[in-house]
Write a protein that holds these residues in place. Structure first.
Motif, PDB file in Angstrom:
ATOM      1  N   LEU A   1       0.980  -1.755  -0.271  1.00 41.63           N
ATOM      2  CA  LEU A   1      -0.089  -0.013   0.086  1.00 41.63           C
ATOM      3  C   LEU A   1       1.013   1.028  -0.114  1.00 41.63           C
ATOM      4  O   LEU A   1       0.307   1.990  -0.634  1.00 41.63           O
TER       5      LEU A   1
ATOM      6  N   ALA B   1      -7.085  -3.842  -3.505  1.00 43.34           N
ATOM      7  CA  ALA B   1      -6.449  -2.870  -3.000  1.00 43.34           C
ATOM      8  C   ALA B   1      -8.137  -2.027  -2.844  1.00 43.34           C
ATOM      9  O   ALA B   1      -7.996  -0.476  -1.670  1.00 43.34           O
TER      10      ALA B   1
ATOM     11  N   MET C   1      -9.510  -2.230   0.455  1.00 49.61           N
ATOM     12  CA  MET C   1      -7.840  -2.126   1.767  1.00 49.61           C
ATOM     13  C   MET C   1      -9.161  -1.342   2.716  1.00 49.61           C
ATOM     14  O   MET C   1      -9.135  -1.487   3.849  1.00 49.61           O
ATOM     15  N   LYS C   2      -9.685  -0.236   2.090  1.00 50.87           N
ATOM     16  CA  LYS C   2     -10.019   0.872   3.375  1.00 50.87           C
ATOM     17  C   LYS C   2     -10.900   0.336   4.863  1.00 50.87           C
ATOM     18  O   LYS C   2     -10.608   0.548   5.736  1.00 50.87           O
TER      19      LYS C   2
ATOM     20  N   HIS D   1      -9.037  -1.681   7.344  1.00 49.24           N
ATOM     21  CA  HIS D   1      -8.328  -0.767   7.788  1.00 49.24           C
ATOM     22  C   HIS D   1      -8.160  -1.214   9.465  1.00 49.24           C
ATOM     23  O   HIS D   1      -6.527  -0.870  10.148  1.00 49.24           O
TER      24      HIS D   1
ATOM     25  N   PHE E   1       1.100   0.957 -10.276  1.00 48.32           N
ATOM     26  CA  PHE E   1      -0.174   0.722  -8.013  1.00 48.32           C
ATOM     27  C   PHE E   1      -0.191   1.793  -8.072  1.00 48.32           C
ATOM     28  O   PHE E   1       0.711   2.498  -7.798  1.00 48.32           O
TER      29      PHE E   1
ATOM     30  N   TYR F   1      -2.478   4.241  -5.450  1.00 51.46           N
ATOM     31  CA  TYR F   1      -3.634   3.439  -4.340  1.00 51.46           C
ATOM     32  C   TYR F   1      -3.383   5.000  -3.755  1.00 51.46           C
ATOM     33  O   TYR F   1      -2.711   5.926  -2.968  1.00 51.46           O
TER      34      TYR F   1
ATOM     35  N   ASP G   1      -5.106   6.974  -0.168  1.00 49.60           N
ATOM     36  CA  ASP G   1      -6.073   6.763   0.833  1.00 49.60           C
ATOM     37  C   ASP G   1      -5.703   8.131   1.542  1.00 49.60           C
ATOM     38  O   ASP G   1      -4.994   8.422   2.190  1.00 49.60           O
TER      39      ASP G   1
END
Lengths: 214, 214, 214
Positions: A20, A79, A82-83, A86, B198, B200, B202
């Motif tokens: 990540l 991905a 993924m949040k 967490h 990739f 990502y 967040d």
């Protein structure tokens, strides 16, 4: 045996956090894989190189390397979701931190080192994977700034040492250190506990060292 | 023998790219020399330290170290004309990448390692000099973001492994891996081929980790 | 014996400069301690890992590790008064640079290495603690940009080598190298002597590599 299971969970979780981080820097798939491996296996490698404990874990067991690569590629696929995971990640990471710490400490003890060196080996195994990840991603290592993390690793080493010294069997020591350290980390996350920070301003040096980033 | 010649060409070319990187950061002559040495010899050193393969190449053959230092100082002199040599450098660097990869792979095989570890040793030898250069220059390693580079090193390892497995002699294997990998890299540069990235995002973590650079 | 005293002074002084660097980045106490240890003991560790000289100094003598941790915590307490001690620190740091250099050089010679490798070992011991500190703090290493520093370490190695070659006893060699190198560093600080810098501008590459920091 229990430690092997925890180790496998830990390197998988660490590999995914590494992937990540790489994704936040828009790296290509190779970079993602490499940073995942470094995050998961770097802590143990640093410990083994510093202690001269050859062969390294991933050289002896290349299957762990394959596992972290798969975890990295799997992270790219999932991905998007993924949040929502967490908080599960925070828990796995906490488990991994304590697991890595115990493994690092045990290896140093098996090599006949004393308390100071085993404590360093434990903490290094726990935190230096994350430090290497942040160096490769060109960040100031997070471990130096977020809630209690490395210090919990250190407290777990002390707890482990006391259990051994107290004459408890290895299994009970490992399990109780895991429970103790894991709870401590959960408490630290929940209440946002932080170590006191050391803030130092020195005008002339400050301007020189921040020239690159401004 | 062929590999020694390629190795010498490769470390010279890598030392010169390292010196240019240092020059972009306005480092002094010592910094230029050190970064040139790290770029040229760092990949092999990382591999040897991780595999416990002592003594390191430059400890056994200090003449390589002297060569990279000379290449660094020579680069300072001819820097003005370097822009016109850009494409020659790309070719020498491609040759070096494959040469380093083969050497790294061979050393791991000679130590009795299997496919996974030799593949890692080959790729590490090929790319980690450049990664160390970028860390010392405070960049996010380029190798994670530019056209196919590390992945070609990995494909070259697989090709090499197949040749050996197929029963080809060592010379033919080395030469055909060199030709194969070099062509692949030239194709990648010419067409600007890149690995998928990739990316990502967040929000809360992103803001935390980019605090330093904004 | 003299070298041991100088070594202890040097690691204490280096630990304190490391702690101040960490404070400039507002790190927590753990980060401060870790960066202090890396700054003080990292140079010797890099040298020992590269030369395969196990066990590392701090593994054999964990008391040095405890000393650097104490120095780090002490620095947090006295940070307010550190500005007034700036010039004392520069002198202690100069002493440490030469002391580290001599120790690194001696260890390589004891391992039977020749001039080139012992020179590298000496310079690495002297400067790489500071380089690691700057990498962990996400700076371009200062050692590549400030007044004569690493070059003085290198000149001290040459001086040391000539003294040995000339047939002087070890004590006289060590003392005269210390006096020579220390004076040289003081002269460099006083007059602000710098190495010539290598400045290279290459428009297309420059824009690519500076993307992160702008």
């Amino acid at each position: 045996m229990l430690l092997t299971v925890i180790y496998i969970i830990a390197i998988t979780a660490e590999a995914m956090t590494g992937a990540l981080s790489a994704g936040r820097r828009s790296m290509d798939w190779f970079g993602v894989t490499l940073i995942a491996c470094v995050t998961a296996l770097g802590g143990g490698s640093v410990r083994d190189v510093l202690l001269g404990h050859y062969p390294l874990t991933w050289v002896k067991h290349p299957e762990y390397l394959v596992l972290t690569c798969c975890a990295a590629l799997f992270t790219i696929i999932i991905a998007k979701w993924m949040k929502h995971l967490h908080s599960i990640f925070l828990l796995l990471d906490a488990l991994g931190l304590i697991g890595f710490t115990i493994i690092g400490c045990q290896i140093a003890l098996q090599m006949g080192q004393g308390f100071v060196v085993s404590a360093v080996a434990g903490v290094l195994t726990g935190v230096s994977g994350g430090i290497l990840r942040d160096i490769l991603c060109n960040d100031v290592p997070l471990v130096f700034r977020r809630e209690l993390y490395a210090s919990i690793s250190f407290v777990a080493v002390i707890f482990y040492w006391f259990c051994i010294d107290f004459g408890l069997s290895l299994e009970i020591t490992v399990i109780s250190t895991l429970v103790f350290g894991f709870s401590l980390r959960c408490i630290a996350i929940y209440f946002g506990l932080e170590m006191p920070k050391f803030i130092y301003k020195d005008d002339d040096d400050q301007s020189a060292s921040s020239k690159d980033v401004s």
